[in-house]
Design an enzyme around this catalytic site. Sequence first.
Site, short mmCIF file in Angstrom:
data_model
loop_
_atom_site.label_atom_id
_atom_site.label_comp_id
_atom_site.label_asym_id
_atom_site.label_seq_id
_atom_site.Cartn_x
_atom_site.Cartn_y
_atom_site.Cartn_z
N HIS A 121 63.82 18.35 47.85
CA HIS A 121 63.10 17.32 47.11
C HIS A 121 62.44 16.30 48.02
O HIS A 121 61.54 15.57 47.60
CB HIS A 121 64.02 16.62 46.09
CG HIS A 121 65.01 15.66 46.69
ND1 HIS A 121 66.33 15.97 46.93
CD2 HIS A 121 64.88 14.36 47.06
CE1 HIS A 121 66.95 14.93 47.42
NE2 HIS A 121 66.09 13.94 47.52
N ASP A 151 68.63 22.87 46.89
CA ASP A 151 67.98 21.66 47.39
C ASP A 151 68.02 21.57 48.92
O ASP A 151 68.34 20.52 49.49
CB ASP A 151 68.59 20.40 46.78
CG ASP A 151 67.65 19.19 46.89
OD1 ASP A 151 66.46 19.39 47.19
OD2 ASP A 151 68.11 18.06 46.67
N SER A 225 68.43 10.77 51.77
CA SER A 225 68.40 12.18 51.38
C SER A 225 67.97 13.05 52.55
O SER A 225 66.95 12.78 53.19
CB SER A 225 67.43 12.37 50.22
OG SER A 225 67.92 11.79 49.04
#
Length: 466
Positions: A121, A151, A225
């Site tokens: 993402h 992911d 992230s």
Amino acid sequence: MKRLSNLFLVSLLSGATTLGAYKLLFESNGYFSNNKNSLTTLATDSYGKKVGLSAGILDFTEAAETTIHTVVHVKNVSYKSTNNPILEYFYGYKGGQTQEQIGTGSGVIISEDGYIVTNNHVVKDASEIEITLNNKKSYKAKLIGTDSKMDIALLKIDTGEKLVYSTFGDSDNVKVGEWVLAVGNPYNLTSTVTAGIVSAKARNIGTSGIQPFIQTDAAVNPGNSGGALVNTRGELIGINTMISSMTGSYVGYSFAVPSNNARKIIEDIMEFGNVQRGILGVEGGELNATASKELGINITEGFYINKVNKNTGAEKSGLEKGDIIIKLDNQKIATYADLSGYINTKRPNDKVQLTYIRNGQNKVVTVTLSKNEFFSTEFKGIELENIDAADKKKFRLNYGVKIKSINNENLMQYNEELIGNIILSIDNVKTTDIETVSKLLDKKDEKQSVRIEMVNKNGEIIRIII
């Protein structure tokens, strides 16, 4: 004279009492003695060490110093066209403006020649990807491959020099309560280090249940992230992925993809160009008090097999409906996330030793994992299978399941029109692949109507209710 004698006697008794008390309390066998054979209710010298509170154990400086130079800042640049509906309506003006959109995150260098792992993402829909190292040098990155399901994305930069990189640890050996560090670039701040403990393992916070997150209480915020979760030795045990928060900022829990899962995905992308997934070939659900009561069994942990798929390793190994999986190799299976998380570290044709319960007895069998592409399921007389690379290219899709055959008498007259169509959603739930579709359909009654959205062989969107 008598008064002097009494005074002497009192002094003698006082001295004896003081000496006796000293020996009783402080000498080798006294109450406050350091003699380890004595009975005492005070904490021992090793108490702090046993619970991990000594200064030496809490020294994270070496792990932090090792990791900060391997964590990078990831900048995602994408372009979006915007139209003015008023100009289009009144003047038929079709022109639009192109807006630049920038997203940021973190990544971890995993090889000296510049391979970097991050979250999918973080780089999704990127037109350009820029990597900034801890020494402020920036480089353009190439996207090598992604796995949207887990992911994870793999990038590559060319610097002309050897880079410091993180080494993988074994996430299966991570223990709840173990100290960990989260390293990333929250709010565009470079190389931020936060500490916490592992709060839980194999945590399932999604609807698909395929992702066994490591949960920690290390502070993770937007921009973290794709960053590193490391143990006190500086070994990479996870890729920080998300937080659980009502505000979008850290409030107590963060989640990371286990390093064993991330490493397997990366190796697949580098060796095969895509992710190789093996499957057991069973469908069912995890046990708990409610499910066990409904099934009439007294076991509340494990994976209950409700269906064994044809031509899979599970069927060939003799597994049956009603069997309860409790262990894969040496990994305890208490939840669906335990099961799927371990299988996701394996490839087709890998063998796993499976321990299960049948009729109250523990049994062990070796299962050869099947290839995910051959996995199919059937619902309402429609057999479904995963789409292949050719379908994805033809229809410009990256998800969906294909109608393989029709066995429903009411639909047989539409056989030619339906076979080969790609189903995009069922009851507005995205049909990512057969695995997620099977789990969705397990919750539905065969008599219950469902709304299906699909792409036909001409690329047209059609919707039906069956």
